[in-house]
Design a protein around this motif. Structure first.
Motif, PDB file in Angstrom:
ATOM      1  N   ASP A   1       0.781  -1.233   0.000  1.00  0.00           N
ATOM      2  CA  ASP A   1       0.000   0.000   0.000  1.00  0.00           C
ATOM      3  C   ASP A   1       0.815   1.287   0.000  1.00  0.00           C
ATOM      4  N   HIS A   2       1.930   1.310   0.717  1.00  0.00           N
ATOM      5  CA  HIS A   2       2.607   2.589   0.927  1.00  0.00           C
ATOM      6  C   HIS A   2       4.015   2.633   0.326  1.00  0.00           C
ATOM      7  N   VAL A   3       4.252   1.782  -0.655  1.00  0.00           N
ATOM      8  CA  VAL A   3       5.582   1.784  -1.271  1.00  0.00           C
ATOM      9  C   VAL A   3       5.749   3.041  -2.132  1.00  0.00           C
ATOM     10  N   TYR A   4       4.772   3.306  -2.983  1.00  0.00           N
ATOM     11  CA  TYR A   4       4.772   4.523  -3.796  1.00  0.00           C
ATOM     12  C   TYR A   4       3.439   5.231  -3.608  1.00  0.00           C
ATOM     13  N   THR A   5       3.444   6.522  -3.822  1.00  0.00           N
ATOM     14  CA  THR A   5       2.180   7.245  -3.684  1.00  0.00           C
ATOM     15  C   THR A   5       1.270   6.971  -4.874  1.00  0.00           C
ATOM     16  N   GLU A   6       1.890   6.683  -6.016  1.00  0.00           N
ATOM     17  CA  GLU A   6       1.088   6.446  -7.213  1.00  0.00           C
ATOM     18  C   GLU A   6       1.218   4.994  -7.649  1.00  0.00           C
ATOM     19  N   PRO A   7       0.263   4.495  -8.439  1.00  0.00           N
ATOM     20  CA  PRO A   7       0.346   3.099  -8.898  1.00  0.00           C
ATOM     21  C   PRO A   7       1.656   2.839  -9.641  1.00  0.00           C
ATOM     22  N   HIS A   8       2.149   1.612  -9.482  1.00  0.00           N
ATOM     23  CA  HIS A   8       3.440   1.274 -10.068  1.00  0.00           C
ATOM     24  C   HIS A   8       3.328  -0.144 -10.634  1.00  0.00           C
ATOM     25  N   PRO A   9       3.723  -0.370 -11.879  1.00  0.00           N
ATOM     26  CA  PRO A   9       3.471  -1.679 -12.517  1.00  0.00           C
ATOM     27  C   PRO A   9       4.124  -2.861 -11.784  1.00  0.00           C
ATOM     28  N   LEU A  10       5.352  -2.693 -11.268  1.00  0.00           N
ATOM     29  CA  LEU A  10       6.013  -3.830 -10.605  1.00  0.00           C
ATOM     30  C   LEU A  10       5.343  -4.174  -9.281  1.00  0.00           C
ATOM     31  N   ILE A  11       4.954  -3.119  -8.567  1.00  0.00           N
ATOM     32  CA  ILE A  11       4.252  -3.337  -7.299  1.00  0.00           C
ATOM     33  C   ILE A  11       2.927  -4.042  -7.577  1.00  0.00           C
ATOM     34  N   GLU A  12       2.253  -3.596  -8.638  1.00  0.00           N
ATOM     35  CA  GLU A  12       0.964  -4.197  -8.996  1.00  0.00           C
ATOM     36  C   GLU A  12       1.164  -5.667  -9.377  1.00  0.00           C
ATOM     37  N   ALA A  13       2.268  -5.963 -10.091  1.00  0.00           N
ATOM     38  CA  ALA A  13       2.560  -7.351 -10.467  1.00  0.00           C
ATOM     39  C   ALA A  13       2.801  -8.200  -9.226  1.00  0.00           C
ATOM     40  N   GLY A  14       3.519  -7.652  -8.265  1.00  0.00           N
ATOM     41  CA  GLY A  14       3.779  -8.375  -7.014  1.00  0.00           C
ATOM     42  C   GLY A  14       2.500  -8.653  -6.259  1.00  0.00           C
ATOM     43  N   ARG A  15       1.638  -7.652  -6.225  1.00  0.00           N
ATOM     44  CA  ARG A  15       0.363  -7.812  -5.525  1.00  0.00           C
ATOM     45  C   ARG A  15      -0.468  -8.928  -6.174  1.00  0.00           C
ATOM     46  N   ARG A  16      -0.491  -8.904  -7.518  1.00  0.00           N
ATOM     47  CA  ARG A  16      -1.301  -9.902  -8.213  1.00  0.00           C
ATOM     48  C   ARG A  16      -0.731 -11.310  -7.990  1.00  0.00           C
ATOM     49  N   GLU A  17       0.590 -11.391  -7.941  1.00  0.00           N
ATOM     50  CA  GLU A  17       1.223 -12.689  -7.732  1.00  0.00           C
ATOM     51  C   GLU A  17       0.840 -13.274  -6.363  1.00  0.00           C
ATOM     52  N   LEU A  18       0.818 -12.407  -5.367  1.00  0.00           N
ATOM     53  CA  LEU A  18       0.456 -12.852  -4.022  1.00  0.00           C
ATOM     54  C   LEU A  18      -0.993 -13.317  -3.976  1.00  0.00           C
ATOM     55  N   ILE A  19      -1.833 -12.621  -4.717  1.00  0.00           N
ATOM     56  CA  ILE A  19      -3.239 -13.029  -4.780  1.00  0.00           C
ATOM     57  C   ILE A  19      -3.338 -14.410  -5.432  1.00  0.00           C
ATOM     58  N   ASP A  20      -2.557 -14.602  -6.525  1.00  0.00           N
ATOM     59  CA  ASP A  20      -2.564 -15.895  -7.208  1.00  0.00           C
ATOM     60  C   ASP A  20      -2.098 -17.011  -6.283  1.00  0.00           C
ATOM     61  N   LEU A  21      -1.192 -16.690  -5.358  1.00  0.00           N
ATOM     62  CA  LEU A  21      -0.676 -17.696  -4.435  1.00  0.00           C
ATOM     63  C   LEU A  21      -1.647 -17.961  -3.291  1.00  0.00           C
ATOM     64  N   GLY A  22      -2.749 -17.230  -3.285  1.00  0.00           N
ATOM     65  CA  GLY A  22      -3.764 -17.504  -2.280  1.00  0.00           C
ATOM     66  C   GLY A  22      -3.690 -16.641  -1.042  1.00  0.00           C
ATOM     67  N   PHE A  23      -2.922 -15.555  -1.103  1.00  0.00           N
ATOM     68  CA  PHE A  23      -2.809 -14.685   0.062  1.00  0.00           C
ATOM     69  C   PHE A  23      -3.754 -13.492   0.004  1.00  0.00           C
ATOM     70  N   GLY A  24      -4.693 -13.556  -0.914  1.00  0.00           N
ATOM     71  CA  GLY A  24      -5.552 -12.397  -1.130  1.00  0.00           C
ATOM     72  C   GLY A  24      -6.603 -12.172  -0.072  1.00  0.00           C
ATOM     73  N   GLY A  25      -6.941 -13.258   0.636  1.00  0.00           N
ATOM     74  CA  GLY A  25      -7.972 -13.134   1.654  1.00  0.00           C
ATOM     75  C   GLY A  25      -9.287 -12.709   1.046  1.00  0.00           C
ATOM     76  N   GLU A  26      -9.988 -11.860   1.757  1.00  0.00           N
ATOM     77  CA  GLU A  26     -11.323 -11.427   1.346  1.00  0.00           C
ATOM     78  C   GLU A  26     -11.265 -10.375   0.246  1.00  0.00           C
ATOM     79  N   GLN A  27     -10.066  -9.819   0.039  1.00  0.00           N
ATOM     80  CA  GLN A  27      -9.996  -8.658  -0.835  1.00  0.00           C
ATOM     81  C   GLN A  27     -10.282  -9.008  -2.291  1.00  0.00           C
TER      82      GLN A  27
END
Lengths: 354, 446
Positions: free
Chosen positions: A328-354
């Motif tokens: 959430d607080h790595v960059y103030t604006e959206p960033h493609p690599l951060i977004e890729a990391g987030r999506r990867e974690l979701i794919d691994l099942g860490f997404g929870g309810e989100q």
């Protein structure tokens, strides 16, 4: 390097000593207040060490032995000053009014910072060694440009003083006459490397190379640390530029809970420093000179125990953050690599309810 | 009763296991919050674990020397009235990915499932590998120490750097070492050696056969091996050792054993020369109590004990341990045989307790069954004497000026010469010899 003279106002036996340049301006009540601060952070620090050993903190950097250096320096700060710590400045955090639970949240791994730096005018702990000095000088140069009468103080150790960042920070501070105080806690060990293997000269002598004053103070003497720091901060606030304070102290515990000091230093050295304990000398002084009864110290210890229990309970009831919040607080604006990391974690099942 | 578990925490940023060094509490103890529970040793440090609860110890999982994986239950507490929900440490998650130990620096090891991390950290050791003896000098997962020019030099000359023994500081492989390897001084391995294909054990570690094992094998010093390293080093460099020897005609001892074997109560025990020798040693201590003594460095006093805790050096699958028989001087032959049998069985099964190894006063090490005549042993720390017993062998012996065949055994007594003088040591060993020479008389006199 032990023989180099240093500013001392209260010796290890708890006797006041006179100094030609500094004298103590503190009342007995204020000194008792400083004792209380030191006793509390020592107790809270011990609790944090236990919590780490019980699996409740990932890591802890003990402050034991350096209480006077931090409480004395922290006491000299004014509310508008800004401080840039490393990761061991629990005493400074205490003096800046940051709740102890907030110091521990980073070490539990449930936050990336722990508090709002602007609220307390105390930046988040800097883990990268020495980096905070650059931040501090940058902030101090900002104060100059604003024309404000504030000072900045940054904290690092003898190990940090060997880092390139510290050198650059000192060069800039000297050249721009920035209102900053470099506060070195020379605790004698950079993890397992002794100070004697890091510098051929006492560390405070380095200041002259940058063109500003340097002074060594007995870092286990809270009265001396306070006076020396107060003068350095006054100088910074009044446009007299930077200075360097070397608080000559000793880290009684491990570098962090991850190392074992018995593997690299001798018990005899520890014993020498035990006799220079920062709390005992203040207690001796207050008892002998001001007739402070034992009950005062017992009450302080009981208060500290109580705070330690509160700290434990508070820590154990901290909620775990959602895994994805780490992005959430790595960059103030959206960033493609951060977004890729987030999506990867979701794919691994860490997404929870989100 | 409200039971809570204390799983072994990761006390050092990415560790996978720890070895129990000592317990400071026992089952049934009531402990306070933050009271020390035990010392554990990890790959990074030896640390004390404070109790996370106030309560009663219900169970301790593991003995000193045992390796416990991070997350496994270390201690079970009964915390009646406590609120475990708030204070229970995080339970081990069964489906969590296997952890990788981090032994250097800060931060965690790479996880290959995360695509953004591509490099595996060199110092990281996977938990599954350290159990097996690691090859050559990479026991710690690191390449052997040398410098890039030396590596290149070795490579150019066809020398595998991990076959070279480093003689520089901290085992650094120098150019000279590589030169020596090239000229064949240290004979780096060029073809597979021939040799037996049987495995052997060294101090509890199974060694690969000569033919198929690595050129250099390194064994981590821990568990029983570490105890041996510590105790032998301590003893060898604090107690000035001296020794006396004696050859004894033990024919009557052998006859006594064969006459008792299988008879009455003796049918239920294993009798051996060691049984009688244990009796002889205890009898020697009763006659010469000076031998059953120790040196108290702290008080600068010699401590004489009028009770023998008879240590027996035992070769077990885990290595050398020395459990003792408490109050051995009070036992008769049958009880001694039973006590020895039990001690040996427990030691072999690996369940010897710390208490059984504490407070030894006098020790026997029986090297005879291994087929040697004699040994000069090192004292277990804190003891004054240790008797080594060699093999009982038929030997030409002079009796009444004639050479006859007798069963002869050689004894060696090592003693702490700080307090035990040569006369006491000699008198003691001679007494043990006389006992074995005519055990029936000695036992009846006892």
């Amino acid at each position: 390097m032990d023989e180099v003279p240093m500013i001392q106002l209260l010796n290890p036996e708890g006797e006041r000593v006179s100094n030609s340049e500094y004298e103590s301006s503190l009342s007995a009540a204020e000194i008792l207040g400083l004792y209380r601060d030191m006793a509390i952070i020592r107790r809270l620090c011990n609790e944090a060490t236990s919590l780490q050993r019980q699996g409740q903190l990932a890591l802890w950097a003990p402050v034991q032995g350096q209480e006077a250096a931090q409480i004395g320096a922290g006491h000299a700060l004014l509310p508008n000053d800004f401080t840039f710590p490393s990761y061991r400045e629990h005493g400074i955090a205490w003096k800046r009014g940051i709740p102890p639970l907030d110091w521990l949240r980073l070490f539990r791994g449930v936050t990336m910072g722990g508090w709002d730096p602007l609220q307390y005018r105390h930046s988040n702990p800097t883990i990268v060694i020495g980096n905070q000095a650059l931040n501090a000088v940058g902030y101090a140069m900002g104060i100059q440009r604003d024309g404000a009468d504030e000072a900045v103080m940054t904290f690092f150790g003898d190990g940090g003083s060997s880092q390139g960042d510290i050198h650059e920070a000192c060069v800039f501070a000297g050249v721009f006459n920035a209102p900053v105080v470099f506060f070195i806690q020379n605790n004698h060990w950079a993890i397992s490397e002794p100070t004697t293997r890091q510098s051929r000269i006492p560390l405070f002598h380095r200041a002259s190379g940058y063109g500003f004053p340097g002074v060594r103070v007995d870092g286990n003497d809270v009265l001396a640390v306070y006076e020396v720091t107060k003068r350095a901060l006054d100088n910074a606030r009044s446009g007299n530029g930077p200075s360097l304070i070397e608080a000559f102290t000793y880290r009684m515990g491990a570098h962090t809970t991850s190392d074992d000091p018995t593997r690299y230093r001798l018990e005899a050295e520890l014993e020498t420093w035990r006799h220079r304990d920062p709390l005992e000398r203040v207690k001796s002084y207050l008892v002998r000179t001001h007739g402070e009864p034992q009950s005062t110290f017992d009450e302080i210890a009981a208060d500290a125990d109580h705070m330690a229990l509160d700290l434990r309970e508070g820590l154990l009831s901290l909620p775990d953050p959602a895994p994805l919040s780490m992005f959430d607080h790595v960059y103030t604006e959206p960033h493609p690599l951060i977004e890729a990391g987030r999506r990867e974690l979701i794919d691994l099942g860490f997404g929870g309810e989100q | 009763m409200s039971e809570v578990l204390f799983p072994l925490p990761d006390v050092g940023e990415g560790l996978t296991e720890a070895e129990i060094v000592t317990w400071k509490v026992a089952v049934g103890d009531t402990v306070a919050l933050n009271q020390p529970l035990c010392d554990i040793e990890t790959a990074k440090a030896t640390v004390e674990l404070p109790s996370p609860y106030a309560g009663v110890i219900v169970a301790l999982n593991g003995q000193p020397g045992d390796i416990i994986p991070v997350g496994d239950t270390l201690v079970t507490f009964d915390v009646a009235g406590a609120a475990p929900s708030a204070s229970a440490p995080a339970e081990k998650k069964g489906d969590a990915p296997a952890r990788e130990a981090v032994l250097v620096g800060y931060g965690v090891a790479t996880d290959e499932t995360v695509a953004t991390r591509q490099h595996r950290r060199r110092g990281a050791v996977t938990p599954s590998t350290p159990a097996a003896p690691a090859p050559a000098s990479s026991a710690n997962g690191l390449a052997p120490r040398s410098t890039p020019p030396v590596r290149l030099y070795a490579k150019q000359h066809g020398i595998a750097i991990d076959s070279v023994r480093g003689t520089g500081p901290d085992g650094l492989i120098t150019r000279q070492d590589v030169e020596a390897a090239i000229s064949g001084v240290t004979a780096p391995r060029v073809s597979a050696p021939s040799g037996p294909s049987t495995t052997t054990r060294l101090s509890g570690y199974e060694l690969a056969p000569w033919a198929s094992g690595p050129a250099e094998e390194r064994i981590p010093v821990r568990g029983v091996l570490r105890s041996m390293v510590d105790s032998m080093t301590k003893s060898a460099f604090t107690a000035p050792h001296a020794a006396v020897w004696l050859k004894v005609d033990a024919t009557k001892t052998m006859e006594l054993i064969s006459s008792l074997k299988g008879r009455g109560a003796f049918a239920t025990v294993r009798l051996s020369p060691l049984t009688v020798i244990a009796m002889a040693v205890c009898d020697g201590a009763r006659h010469f109590p000076g031998i059953n003594s120790s040196f108290d460095d702290a008080a600068n006093e010699v401590v004489i004990r009028r009770s023998v805790n008879l240590g027996i050096a035992a070769d077990t699958p885990r290595g050398l341990i020395v459990p003792n028989i408490k109050g051995a001087d009070l036992l008769d032959l049958l009880s001694m045989a039973r006590a020895l049998n039990e001690l040996v069985d427990v030691a072999r099964s690996g369940t010897t307790t710390l208490a059984a190894m504490s407070n030894t006063t006098l020790t026997i090490t029986n090297v005879g069954p291994m087929g040697v005549d004699a040994a000069m042993p090192i004292l277990p720390p804190g003891t004054g004497g240790i008797v080594a017993v060699g093999q009982v062998a038929k030997t030409p012996w002079v009796v009444n000026d004639e050479i006859v065949v007798r069963h002869v055994v050689e004894l060696c007594l090592s003693f702490d010469h700080r307090m035990i003088d040569g006369a006491t040591a000699s008198n003691f060993l001679a007494h043990v010899g006389r006992f074995l020479n005519d055990p029936a008389a000695a036992l009846l006199a006892g």
